[in-house]
Design a protein around this motif. Structure first.
Motif, PDB file in Angstrom:
ATOM      1  N   SER A 151      -8.626   4.740   3.128  1.00 21.09           N
ATOM      2  CA  SER A 151      -8.344   3.158   3.377  1.00 21.09           C
ATOM      3  C   SER A 151      -7.639   3.119   4.822  1.00 21.09           C
ATOM      4  O   SER A 151      -7.456   1.906   5.098  1.00 21.09           O
ATOM      5  N   CYS A 166       0.809  -1.218   0.117  1.00 24.25           N
ATOM      6  CA  CYS A 166       0.127   0.153  -0.160  1.00 24.25           C
ATOM      7  C   CYS A 166       0.711   1.205   0.093  1.00 24.25           C
ATOM      8  O   CYS A 166       0.789   1.929  -1.131  1.00 24.25           O
ATOM      9  N   ASN A 210      -3.434  -2.345  -1.993  1.00 25.52           N
ATOM     10  CA  ASN A 210      -4.657  -2.847  -1.127  1.00 25.52           C
ATOM     11  C   ASN A 210      -4.130  -2.761   0.380  1.00 25.52           C
ATOM     12  O   ASN A 210      -2.748  -2.675   0.833  1.00 25.52           O
ATOM     13  N   THR A 211      -5.029  -2.750   1.206  1.00 27.16           N
ATOM     14  CA  THR A 211      -4.780  -2.538   2.835  1.00 27.16           C
ATOM     15  C   THR A 211      -5.069  -3.666   3.623  1.00 27.16           C
ATOM     16  O   THR A 211      -5.556  -3.453   4.710  1.00 27.16           O
TER      17      THR A 211
END
Length: 226
Positions: A88, A58, A203-204
């Motif tokens: 996020s 990320c 993505n996290t």
């Protein structure tokens, strides 16, 4: 790398940079409170997981893509990506952290007049702004190579996590140094992965970090703000 670029990079990665990083643990203190982290080995495991599962997937690729946007001064793209990054964050604490550090680094960049006037105007208009977005601005302003910049970002994060572990586990100074040295390879791998990650692949997904960070908001005794 020219000496001017190197000194600028050392400045940005320095724990003395006045952005308040020392006051945050990014979930580590909660992991200590719940006994996930109890000693040097578990502290290294926790920090290494953060490098592999949070930074590499990320924050590091986000910095790289924001740098590309700063290089062409894509104000709309920068603002949209920054808003996505803020959304996020896994907890209120983590969002406040990146906003506070972003604001502090932004004031530093504007006060020292880094970069050109057009890009400073774009930076000034970003409010709130995430810390990685401002870090990418500083990289662009100094013409620093992306590989070195991402390595410095990751090292600074690891160093801050080790410092938090020293205080909160607690650990001895040599334990902290062993953790930092032992994660050099993990940092290199994270940078390589980040450079190969497209914007759509960022993505996290770190559910335990989300849970522990949320718990930290109501933790009885705390040294850190996250």
């Amino acid at each position: 790398m020219r000496i001017a670029e190197l000194t600028a990079l050392l400045h940005l990665a320095s724990p003395a940079l006045p952005v308040g990083a020392f006051s945050y643990s990014q979930g580590l203190e909660s992991a200590i409170d719940t006994q996930w982290v109890t000693d040097e080995t578990s502290a290294r495991t926790w920090i290494e997981s953060g490098v592999a599962n949070v930074l590499a997937r990320c924050e590091l690729p986000f910095v790289a893509h924001q740098l590309a946007r700063w290089n062409v001064n894509d104000g709309a793209g920068l603002a949209a990506a920054d808003a996505q990054f803020l959304a996020s964050r896994e907890s209120a604490e983590l969002r406040r952290e990146t906003e506070q550090m972003g604001w502090s680094l932004k004031q530093l960049c504007l006060s020292l007049e880094w970069g050109d006037e057009a890009r400073r105007a774009t930076l000034a208009a970003l409010a709130p702004v995430a810390q990685p977005s401002v870090f990418a601005f500083a990289i662009a302003a100094h013409g620093i190579e992306i590989e070195a910049a991402l390595a410095a970002y990751a090292f600074s994060w690891v160093e801050n996590q080790a410092a938090a572990a020293l205080k909160a586990v607690p650990l001895g100074q040599m334990a902290g140094q062993r953790i930092i040295v032992g994660l050099r390879g993990a940092i290199e791998t994270a940078v390589e992965r980040a450079l190969a990650t497209s914007p759509d692949e960022i993505n996290t997904f770190a559910p335990m970090l989300s849970v522990l960070s949320a718990r930290h908001e109501s933790q009885y005794s705390r040294l850190f703000r996250s």
